[in-house]
Design a protein around this motif. Structure first.
Motif, mmCIF file in Angstrom:
data_model
loop_
_atom_site.group_PDB
_atom_site.id
_atom_site.type_symbol
_atom_site.label_atom_id
_atom_site.label_comp_id
_atom_site.label_asym_id
_atom_site.label_seq_id
_atom_site.Cartn_x
_atom_site.Cartn_y
_atom_site.Cartn_z
ATOM 1 N N VAL A 64 36.927 133.032 -68.092
ATOM 2 C CA VAL A 64 37.510 132.186 -66.681
ATOM 3 C C VAL A 64 38.513 133.981 -66.642
ATOM 4 N N LEU A 65 39.870 133.719 -67.921
ATOM 5 C CA LEU A 65 40.394 134.520 -67.034
ATOM 6 C C LEU A 65 40.302 136.120 -67.308
ATOM 7 N N ALA A 66 39.792 136.224 -68.769
ATOM 8 C CA ALA A 66 38.885 137.966 -67.772
ATOM 9 C C ALA A 66 38.524 137.837 -67.196
ATOM 10 N N PHE A 67 37.445 137.351 -66.262
ATOM 11 C CA PHE A 67 36.837 137.403 -64.494
ATOM 12 C C PHE A 67 37.741 137.644 -63.644
ATOM 13 N N VAL A 68 39.388 136.474 -64.158
ATOM 14 C CA VAL A 68 40.027 136.525 -62.452
ATOM 15 C C VAL A 68 40.661 137.920 -63.161
ATOM 16 N N ARG A 69 41.382 138.331 -64.265
ATOM 17 C CA ARG A 69 41.853 140.192 -63.936
ATOM 18 C C ARG A 69 41.035 140.384 -63.440
ATOM 19 N N ALA A 70 39.195 140.785 -64.317
ATOM 20 C CA ALA A 70 38.796 141.758 -63.510
ATOM 21 C C ALA A 70 38.568 141.705 -61.648
ATOM 22 N N LYS A 71 38.195 140.705 -61.271
ATOM 23 C CA LYS A 71 38.572 140.421 -59.702
ATOM 24 C C LYS A 71 39.358 140.760 -59.101
ATOM 25 N N ASN A 72 41.035 140.459 -59.483
ATOM 26 C CA ASN A 72 42.192 140.018 -59.117
ATOM 27 C C ASN A 72 42.299 142.594 -59.579
ATOM 28 N N ALA A 73 41.761 142.729 -60.461
ATOM 29 C CA ALA A 73 42.207 144.058 -60.245
ATOM 30 C C ALA A 73 41.484 145.012 -59.406
ATOM 31 N N LYS A 74 40.148 144.293 -58.734
ATOM 32 C CA LYS A 74 39.490 144.910 -58.301
ATOM 33 C C LYS A 74 39.843 145.178 -56.587
ATOM 34 N N GLU A 75 40.603 143.492 -55.948
ATOM 35 C CA GLU A 75 40.914 143.397 -55.231
ATOM 36 C C GLU A 75 42.520 144.594 -55.279
ATOM 37 N N ILE A 95 36.801 128.664 -75.475
ATOM 38 C CA ILE A 95 35.994 129.575 -75.015
ATOM 39 C C ILE A 95 36.071 129.910 -73.364
ATOM 40 N N PRO A 96 36.072 129.076 -73.153
ATOM 41 C CA PRO A 96 35.490 129.111 -70.854
ATOM 42 C C PRO A 96 37.047 129.684 -70.828
ATOM 43 N N ILE A 97 38.253 129.511 -71.063
ATOM 44 C CA ILE A 97 39.424 129.634 -70.875
ATOM 45 C C ILE A 97 39.506 131.083 -70.492
ATOM 46 N N THR A 98 39.218 131.915 -71.895
ATOM 47 C CA THR A 98 39.149 132.774 -72.308
ATOM 48 C C THR A 98 38.558 133.543 -70.995
ATOM 49 N N LYS A 102 34.942 145.825 -69.940
ATOM 50 C CA LYS A 102 36.511 146.574 -71.218
ATOM 51 C C LYS A 102 37.718 145.427 -71.649
ATOM 52 N N ILE A 103 37.006 144.728 -70.813
ATOM 53 C CA ILE A 103 38.874 143.247 -70.901
ATOM 54 C C ILE A 103 37.590 141.808 -71.322
ATOM 55 N N PHE A 104 36.201 142.021 -71.611
ATOM 56 C CA PHE A 104 35.800 140.544 -72.221
ATOM 57 C C PHE A 104 36.028 140.521 -73.935
ATOM 58 N N PRO A 105 36.116 139.505 -73.553
ATOM 59 C CA PRO A 105 36.647 138.741 -75.043
ATOM 60 C C PRO A 105 35.536 138.941 -76.135
ATOM 61 N N PHE A 106 36.000 139.740 -76.732
ATOM 62 C CA PHE A 106 34.514 140.016 -77.578
ATOM 63 C C PHE A 106 34.944 139.146 -78.461
ATOM 64 N N PHE A 107 36.217 139.144 -79.391
ATOM 65 C CA PHE A 107 36.594 138.135 -79.998
ATOM 66 C C PHE A 107 35.958 136.949 -80.002
ATOM 67 N N ILE A 108 36.195 136.200 -78.995
ATOM 68 C CA ILE A 108 35.731 135.308 -78.425
ATOM 69 C C ILE A 108 34.293 134.448 -79.117
#
Length: 342
Positions: free
Chosen positions: A234-245, A229-232, A254-260
């Motif tokens: 955090v990874l979604a947040f990091v991916r969004a942050k890196n993409a923005k940078e 739960i926390p790992i996925t 859009k990339i939030f893991p709703f299935f979690i």
């Protein structure tokens, strides 16, 4: 009807691969159905020259069915039992997960191992093998070859752990009159449920402990599963942050893991139902379906994998897996010493 028209051929092919893989996994649980499915899928794709008619169904299986498997996995988690009996192992679990992720990150930087493979190997080694990889892959947008690579690495060290750990546990002096210490060790240092079960059952058999070691190991393993739960997230947040940078537009929602969230909901349903007197066994079919969906999805991933490329690029990820495995094993033992468990 339109969905079936587009996907039925690919879904049927994945099902045909999954069925024999499922039964082979039952016969050889140390290897497991997912590995057989990947291998069979890779063999079939070598013979299948034109996949255009089945590709949509294969893609649906490798992406969506994989997520459905993670959701159904939640029906195997009784949160109250985990909180009661898993809290003893929680410091060890946190330490081993942190160790694996740090090792994976350092080797990713030093050895220039691709980031997505590094993440999958680190998460798979530290949390729960194939299930963690299944949950993480869609969040970081890993492709099927990267998933197959990570699963292959995890598989190798699963087998080694199942074979070597019972003898290793006796050698370093675990209490053979109790399954507690070895159960915690197996539950925190072995990465996949099948190998945890194999190692713990061997210890029970060697020292006539009934199922004491197995019960302890499985509870610890289920506690580790919650780290998905926390790992996925955090990874979604990091991916969004890196993409923005990097100047790319990737919205977090859009990339939030709703299935979690559905995975968490399934766990809550199980916990509430059992607390109200519903037999836990009523959820067994859903747990079994989750495992079968993972096998089916791995067959699809095998169908999308270039076996030649997999072999050529496999050296560094295997080395990373070995380092993660060694680090987790060492930290688990040190933490048990510090906590006075053995």
């Amino acid at each position: 009807m339109d969905f079936l028209k587009k996907n039925w051929k690919g879904l049927l092919l994945c099902l045909v691969i999954a069925l024999p893989s499922w039964f082979l996994g039952k016969a050889l649980p140390v290897i497991g159905g997912p590995v057989f499915a990947i291998l069979l899928g890779m063999a079939v794709t070598l013979l299948l020259k034109d996949k255009s008619g089945v590709q949509q169904g294969i893609t649906f299986t490798s992406k969506k069915v994989l997520q459905y498997a993670v959701i159904l996995l939640g029906f195997g988690l009784n949160l109250s039992v985990i909180l009661q009996t898993g809290k003893q192992s929680l410091p060890i679990i946190v330490a081993t997960i942190t160790t694996s992720l740090v090792i994976a990150y350092v080797l990713h930087r030093v050895m220039r191992i691709p980031g997505k493979i590094s993440t999958l190997v680190g998460v798979g080694s530290s949390i729960c093998g194939g299930s963690a990889i299944a949950a993480t892959a869609p969040v970081i947008d890993a492709d099927d070859e990267e998933v197959a690579q990570a699963i292959s690495v995890i598989f190798l060290f699963n087998i080694l752990a199942a074979i070597l750990f019972p003898a290793f546990g006796a050698l370093i002096g675990f209490d053979t009159h109790s399954g507690e210490a070895f159960g915690i060790f197996a539950g925190t240092a072995v990465n996949d449920t099948s190998s945890v079960t194999a190692a713990a059952s061997t210890w029970d058999s060697l020292y006539h402990l009934g199922s004491a070691t197995l019960d302890k190991a499985v509870t610890v393993k289920l506690t580790r599963t919650l780290a998905i739960i926390p790992i996925t997230l955090v990874l979604a947040f990091v991916r969004a942050k890196n993409a923005k940078e990097e100047g790319n537009k990737v919205e977090f929602k859009k990339i939030f893991p709703f299935f979690i969230l559905y995975f968490v909901g399934a766990s809550i349903i199980t916990t509430a139902a059992v607390s109200l007197g519903v037999p836990a066994g009523i959820f067994s079919p859903l747990k079994t379906l989750s495992k079968f969906f993972i096998v089916m999805a791995m067959g699809a991933i095998g169908l999308n994998t270039n076996v030649v490329k997999l072999i050529k690029t496999g050296g560094k990820p295997i080395f990373m897996g070995a380092c993660c495995w060694a680090g987790i094993t060492g930290v688990s033992l040190v933490m048990q010493k510090i906590l006075g468990i053995w």
